[in-house]
Design an enzyme around this catalytic site. Structure first.
Site, mmCIF file in Angstrom:
data_model
loop_
_atom_site.group_PDB
_atom_site.id
_atom_site.type_symbol
_atom_site.label_atom_id
_atom_site.label_comp_id
_atom_site.label_asym_id
_atom_site.label_seq_id
_atom_site.Cartn_x
_atom_site.Cartn_y
_atom_site.Cartn_z
ATOM 1 C CG ASP A 48 -4.723 -2.063 -5.326
ATOM 2 O OD1 ASP A 48 -5.111 -3.239 -5.348
ATOM 3 O OD2 ASP A 48 -4.064 -1.576 -4.384
ATOM 4 C CE1 TYR A 53 -4.521 0.491 1.378
ATOM 5 C CE2 TYR A 53 -5.403 0.780 -0.829
ATOM 6 C CZ TYR A 53 -4.479 0.209 0.019
ATOM 7 O OH TYR A 53 -3.528 -0.649 -0.473
ATOM 8 C CG HIS A 128 -4.346 -5.358 2.979
ATOM 9 N ND1 HIS A 128 -5.112 -4.221 3.125
ATOM 10 C CD2 HIS A 128 -3.157 -4.927 2.492
ATOM 11 C CE1 HIS A 128 -4.416 -3.165 2.744
ATOM 12 N NE2 HIS A 128 -3.227 -3.563 2.361
ATOM 13 C CG ASN A 159 1.930 -7.081 2.240
ATOM 14 O OD1 ASN A 159 2.855 -6.389 1.813
ATOM 15 N ND2 ASN A 159 0.698 -6.610 2.389
ATOM 16 C CD GLN A 180 -1.338 -4.692 -4.257
ATOM 17 O OE1 GLN A 180 -1.182 -3.511 -3.959
ATOM 18 N NE2 GLN A 180 -2.506 -5.170 -4.628
ATOM 19 C CB SER A 208 5.630 1.149 -2.290
ATOM 20 O OG SER A 208 6.445 2.261 -1.990
ATOM 21 C CG LEU A 210 6.476 5.339 -8.619
ATOM 22 C CD1 LEU A 210 5.614 6.589 -8.715
ATOM 23 C CD2 LEU A 210 7.224 5.099 -9.926
ATOM 24 N N GLY A 212 12.501 4.846 -4.245
ATOM 25 C CA GLY A 212 13.828 5.159 -4.748
ATOM 26 C C GLY A 212 13.819 6.182 -5.864
ATOM 27 N N GLY A 262 0.511 4.946 -6.797
ATOM 28 C CA GLY A 262 -0.467 5.822 -6.177
ATOM 29 C C GLY A 262 -0.466 7.193 -6.834
#
Length: 296
Positions: A48, A53, A128, A159, A180, A208, A210, A212, A262
């Site tokens: 991705d 980026y 995006h 989003n 996404q 994102s 992960l 927490g 990521g």
């Protein structure tokens, strides 16, 4: 490696979120390429990326160009790799993000992304973020035009709300294959969008994923069972990292779920890939389900 589907394409159940390879604090080229190659070695077939980026002004497409170079120099077969990119956001170089969802911009952005990736048609192209200054139907209509022109093979949106998903599905039909949104152990407010994605046959790619979960123990021994969140305690019981547990838990949330964590190091992406083979029992899954936003 387990596999799930995005549209008609089978992909690894865990993908690689390539953003950390190009933004602030990015690794050097050698380590970035090694990270992509480690993902491929581990069986990951979904990468991705996005044209936005990058770190500095004037670097639009940095990550796409990096991914293209890494794929070209990989010694194995990359024909089964799906590269999913995005358009509609920008980075002026001061750390901020902009949003531009006009049809003209999206058409030009997609054509430029295809050139950077070195492909005739982008496997998955994602809008995006909705642009508040452009009617949603117009932005999504640009994806329809890109599909019709053969510039992209499949479309995704990011989003978004449930209403935006429904409207996009009406416009794009089977051309829409993915959503996404942010979703993680600590942030679960996209649960309605996840449920709707499954009902519509769309893949859900949490960004994102992960949130927490700390990463401090990724390269070290398992933490004591008394340490950290329930994700840490389950990790200790299995002798794996909390990262693996979080990703394995995400896979239990829905068959539509395809996490794209990521990574900026080979060891990290290899650890993520191993989550696809981690089996959580019913009690562990129930414990993690109940943890909710207390995981942060």
């Amino acid at each position: 490696m387990q596999y799930r589907t995005i549209g008609s394409t089978a992909v690894s159940a865990i993908g690689l979120g390539a953003m950390p390879l190009s933004i602030e604090g990015r690794p050097d080229e050698a380590r970035a390429v090694a990270t992509v190659h480690a993902a491929l070695d581990a069986g990951i077939t979904l990468i991705d990326t996005a044209d936005s980026y990058h770190w500095h002004a004037g670097e639009t497409g940095h990550n796409e160009l990096l991914i293209a170079r890494a794929l070209r120099c990989y010694p194995g077969d990359t024909s089964g790799v799906l590269v999913a990119t995005k358009g509609g956001r920008g980075r002026p170089g001061d750390g901020s993000w902009t949003v531009t969802g006009s049809p003209g911009h999206l058409r030009r952005a997609a054509e430029a992304s295809a050139r950077r990736l070195g492909v005739e048609a982008i496997g998955l192209y994602q809008l995006h973020k909705p642009d508040p200054d452009v009617p949603w139907a117009e932005s999504v209509g640009a994806l329809r035009d890109l599909l019709d022109a053969g510039t992209i093979r499949a479309a995704g949106i990011s989003n978004v709300t449930t209403d935006q998903i429904r409207e996009a599905h009406t416009i794009l039909g089977e051309g829409l294959v993915s959503v996404q949104n942010r979703y993680s152990p600590a942030v679960r407010d996209s649960e309605p969008e996840l449920r709707l994605s499954r009902r519509l046959g769309l893949a859900f790619l949490p960004w994102s994923p992960l949130g927490g979960i700390t990463r401090s123990s990724l390269d070290g021994p398992p933490e004591p069972a008394s340490a950290g969140t329930p994700f840490h305690r389950v990790a200790s019981a299995h002798g794996v990292s909390p990262q693996q547990v979080a990703l394995a838990w995400l896979l239990t949330r829905s068959p539509a779920m395809v996490p794209v964590p990521g990574a900026s190091r080979p060891a990290s992406v290899q650890d993520s890939a191993r989550a696809a083979s981690l089996k959580l029992n019913e009690a562990e899954t129930a414990l993690l389900d109940a943890t909710g936003q207390g995981a942060s």
